[in-house]
Design a protein around this motif. Structure first.
Motif, PDB file in Angstrom:
ATOM      1  N   MET A  43       5.493  -5.888  -3.711  1.00 49.45           N
ATOM      2  CA  MET A  43       4.860  -7.174  -3.966  1.00 49.45           C
ATOM      3  C   MET A  43       3.398  -6.919  -4.258  1.00 49.45           C
ATOM      4  N   SER A  44       2.933  -7.782  -5.169  1.00 53.46           N
ATOM      5  CA  SER A  44       1.568  -7.547  -5.578  1.00 53.46           C
ATOM      6  C   SER A  44       0.638  -8.200  -4.565  1.00 53.46           C
ATOM      7  N   THR A  45      -0.558  -7.867  -4.638  1.00 51.14           N
ATOM      8  CA  THR A  45      -1.580  -8.387  -3.723  1.00 51.14           C
ATOM      9  C   THR A  45      -1.749  -9.872  -3.905  1.00 51.14           C
ATOM     10  N   LEU A  46      -1.668 -10.328  -5.095  1.00 50.57           N
ATOM     11  CA  LEU A  46      -1.829 -11.747  -5.380  1.00 50.57           C
ATOM     12  C   LEU A  46      -0.728 -12.531  -4.717  1.00 50.57           C
ATOM     13  N   THR A  47       0.496 -11.955  -4.822  1.00 50.92           N
ATOM     14  CA  THR A  47       1.628 -12.648  -4.192  1.00 50.92           C
ATOM     15  C   THR A  47       1.413 -12.744  -2.693  1.00 50.92           C
ATOM     16  N   LYS A  48       0.976 -11.643  -2.144  1.00 48.63           N
ATOM     17  CA  LYS A  48       0.721 -11.664  -0.710  1.00 48.63           C
ATOM     18  C   LYS A  48      -0.339 -12.683  -0.351  1.00 48.63           C
ATOM     19  N   VAL A  49      -1.364 -12.774  -1.123  1.00 43.74           N
ATOM     20  CA  VAL A  49      -2.441 -13.727  -0.858  1.00 43.74           C
ATOM     21  C   VAL A  49      -1.908 -15.130  -0.931  1.00 43.74           C
ATOM     22  N   LEU A  50      -1.069 -15.380  -1.964  1.00 42.59           N
ATOM     23  CA  LEU A  50      -0.516 -16.722  -2.128  1.00 42.59           C
ATOM     24  C   LEU A  50       0.382 -17.055  -0.945  1.00 42.59           C
ATOM     25  N   ILE A  51       1.180 -16.060  -0.547  1.00 41.26           N
ATOM     26  CA  ILE A  51       2.071 -16.307   0.592  1.00 41.26           C
ATOM     27  C   ILE A  51       1.239 -16.644   1.840  1.00 41.26           C
ATOM     28  N   VAL A  52       0.166 -15.920   2.018  1.00 37.82           N
ATOM     29  CA  VAL A  52      -0.675 -16.155   3.205  1.00 37.82           C
ATOM     30  C   VAL A  52      -1.307 -17.546   3.121  1.00 37.82           C
ATOM     31  N   LEU A  53      -1.818 -17.879   1.953  1.00 38.72           N
ATOM     32  CA  LEU A  53      -2.430 -19.184   1.769  1.00 38.72           C
ATOM     33  C   LEU A  53      -1.422 -20.296   1.986  1.00 38.72           C
ATOM     34  N   LEU A  54      -0.187 -20.053   1.450  1.00 38.05           N
ATOM     35  CA  LEU A  54       0.853 -21.073   1.608  1.00 38.05           C
ATOM     36  C   LEU A  54       1.192 -21.241   3.084  1.00 38.05           C
ATOM     37  N   THR A  55       1.233 -20.156   3.760  1.00 32.70           N
ATOM     38  CA  THR A  55       1.546 -20.233   5.199  1.00 32.70           C
ATOM     39  C   THR A  55       0.453 -20.983   5.939  1.00 32.70           C
ATOM     40  N   VAL A  56      -0.784 -20.660   5.624  1.00 35.29           N
ATOM     41  CA  VAL A  56      -1.934 -21.333   6.320  1.00 35.29           C
ATOM     42  C   VAL A  56      -1.930 -22.823   5.999  1.00 35.29           C
ATOM     43  N   PHE A  57      -1.618 -23.114   4.692  1.00 34.21           N
ATOM     44  CA  PHE A  57      -1.617 -24.516   4.303  1.00 34.21           C
ATOM     45  C   PHE A  57      -0.514 -25.266   4.992  1.00 34.21           C
ATOM     46  N   SER A  58       0.640 -24.600   5.118  1.00 35.32           N
ATOM     47  CA  SER A  58       1.769 -25.254   5.798  1.00 35.32           C
ATOM     48  C   SER A  58       1.415 -25.551   7.267  1.00 35.32           C
ATOM     49  N   ILE A  59       0.808 -24.523   7.839  1.00 36.03           N
ATOM     50  CA  ILE A  59       0.428 -24.749   9.257  1.00 36.03           C
ATOM     51  C   ILE A  59      -0.572 -25.895   9.381  1.00 36.03           C
ATOM     52  N   PHE A  60      -1.541 -25.952   8.482  1.00 35.93           N
ATOM     53  CA  PHE A  60      -2.547 -27.009   8.504  1.00 35.93           C
ATOM     54  C   PHE A  60      -1.916 -28.369   8.267  1.00 35.93           C
ATOM     55  N   LEU A  61      -0.965 -28.364   7.334  1.00 31.94           N
ATOM     56  CA  LEU A  61      -0.288 -29.605   7.030  1.00 31.94           C
ATOM     57  C   LEU A  61       0.537 -30.064   8.210  1.00 31.94           C
ATOM     58  N   CYS A  62       1.213 -29.142   8.817  1.00 27.82           N
ATOM     59  CA  CYS A  62       1.985 -29.510  10.023  1.00 27.82           C
ATOM     60  C   CYS A  62       1.068 -30.109  11.085  1.00 27.82           C
ATOM     61  N   GLY A  63      -0.123 -29.474  11.252  1.00 26.95           N
ATOM     62  CA  GLY A  63      -1.068 -30.010  12.251  1.00 26.95           C
ATOM     63  C   GLY A  63      -1.506 -31.411  11.896  1.00 26.95           C
ATOM     64  N   ILE A  64      -1.743 -31.613  10.573  1.00 29.24           N
ATOM     65  CA  ILE A  64      -2.182 -32.955  10.174  1.00 29.24           C
ATOM     66  C   ILE A  64      -1.081 -33.976  10.416  1.00 29.24           C
ATOM     67  N   VAL A  65       0.177 -33.564  10.100  1.00 23.86           N
ATOM     68  CA  VAL A  65       1.291 -34.505  10.298  1.00 23.86           C
ATOM     69  C   VAL A  65       1.432 -34.850  11.784  1.00 23.86           C
ATOM     70  N   VAL A  66       1.371 -33.791  12.587  1.00 23.18           N
ATOM     71  CA  VAL A  66       1.518 -34.043  14.035  1.00 23.18           C
ATOM     72  C   VAL A  66       0.386 -34.957  14.531  1.00 23.18           C
ATOM     73  N   THR A  67      -0.837 -34.684  14.043  1.00 20.84           N
ATOM     74  CA  THR A  67      -1.971 -35.523  14.456  1.00 20.84           C
ATOM     75  C   THR A  67      -1.790 -36.950  13.985  1.00 20.84           C
ATOM     76  N   TYR A  68      -1.239 -37.134  12.784  1.00 22.07           N
ATOM     77  CA  TYR A  68      -1.055 -38.475  12.252  1.00 22.07           C
ATOM     78  C   TYR A  68      -0.028 -39.221  13.062  1.00 22.07           C
ATOM     79  N   VAL A  69       1.066 -38.489  13.325  1.00 23.30           N
ATOM     80  CA  VAL A  69       2.137 -39.150  14.096  1.00 23.30           C
ATOM     81  C   VAL A  69       1.608 -39.565  15.466  1.00 23.30           C
ATOM     82  N   ALA A  70       0.853 -38.639  16.093  1.00 26.37           N
ATOM     83  CA  ALA A  70       0.313 -38.959  17.424  1.00 26.37           C
ATOM     84  C   ALA A  70      -0.652 -40.142  17.343  1.00 26.37           C
ATOM     85  N   ASN A  71      -1.482 -40.111  16.291  1.00 29.39           N
ATOM     86  CA  ASN A  71      -2.435 -41.225  16.149  1.00 29.39           C
ATOM     87  C   ASN A  71      -1.720 -42.530  15.845  1.00 29.39           C
TER      88      ASN A  71
END
Length: 296
Positions: free
Chosen positions: A1-29
């Motif tokens: 896998m190329s470095t770019l792919t790895k970077v994208l995968i990492v970014l996607l993972t971070v974004f997913s985690i952030f999005l999950c946090g936002i969803v959880v925060t929204y639901v709680a709010n």
């Protein structure tokens, strides 16, 4: 896998985690907001109910205030009437007080006069009581003097009675001697002077000034004081009837060239006589050995 792919995968993972946090925060709010909304709704309903109750209580309070106001107005009206009545009564009381003050002043003046009169009467009573006490003391002293005088008179009467008995006895003895002398002289053709056969009656004592002046001045008799009883004011002299001494004769008692006292004869014996000391020189008293004479 190329470095770019790895970077994208990492970014996607971070974004997913952030999005999950936002969803959880929204639901709680969202849950919290719903709960808050329910609480607010309930609070609003409770506040409306409280407002309605407060409005109703306010209406009730207004009605009570109106009733109380009306009642207070009625009481104020009554109090105004009573106040006017009290003011009128106070005016009457002031007038009565003025009258009473005038009467009080008159009563004070009367009381002052009565007090002064009572003080004067008290002073007069004290003066009268003092005078009465003085009179009572004087009366008591006079009573004592009278008792002493009566006692002295009784003692003198007893002494005089004794002297009378003695004079009577001596007179009888003198008469017997005179009878014997007459019998003796008759044998030789001589007659003696007849002696008194009875005792001279005792007469009331008169003051020295009442004694016959001719007797004390024409008869010059001299003798001596043989005994003195100053308690009873009596004195005995050394000459008697044989020397010419008679009752109520006045003798002068002297000591050297000084006059001591006067003496008035009460009882007379053959060779002695007894008399009462009438006048005494101030500071001097008769004593045995003083000279007695009818003429100074």
């Amino acid at each position: 896998m190329s470095t770019l792919t790895k970077v994208l995968i990492v970014l996607l993972t971070v974004f997913s985690i952030f999005l999950c946090g936002i969803v959880v925060t929204y639901v709680a709010n969202a849950e919290n907001q719903r709960e808050r909304a329910d609480n607010l709704q309930r609070n609003i309903q409770s506040a409306k109910a409280s407002q309605a109750a407060a409005v109703e209580e306010m209406e009730t309070a207004k009605k009570a205030v109106e009733a109380l106001k009306a009642e207070l107005n009625a009481q104020i009206t009554d109090l105004d009437a009573k106040n006017k009545e009290l003011i009128a009564q106070m005016d009457d009381v002031k007038r009565q007080n003025t009258v009473l003050m005038a009467e009080s002043q008159q009563q004070r003046a009367s009381a002052t006069m009565a007090t002064e009169l009572a003080n004067k009467q008290t002073e007069m009573f004290k003066a009268a009581q003092t005078q009465l006490s003085s009179l009572q003391a004087d009366q008591s002293n006079r009573g004592k003097e009278l008792d002493e005088t009566n006692q002295m008179l009784l003692e003198r009467m007893a002494v005089i009675a004794q002297l009378e008995d003695k004079v009577k006895r001596l007179t009888e003895e003198n008469q017997e001697v005179e009878n014997r002398l007459n019998q003796y002289l008759q044998q030789y053709g001589r007659i003696a002077a007849k002696a008194p056969t009875t005792v001279a009656p005792r007469t009331a004592v008169r003051p020295a000034s009442a004694a016959p002046a001719g007797q004390t001045r024409t008869i010059a008799l001299n003798g001596q004081v043989t005994a003195v009883d100053m308690k009873n004011k009596l004195a005995e002299i050394s000459i008697g009837a044989a020397a010419g001494v008679r009752q109520e004769m006045k003798f002068h008692i002297t000591r050297g060239d000084r006059w001591v006292a006067d003496m008035l004869i009460l009882e007379v014996g053959p060779d002695k006589a007894v008399g009462i000391v009438d006048l005494t020189q101030q500071g001097m008293q008769p004593q045995a050995g003083d000279t007695v004479a009818t003429n100074l």
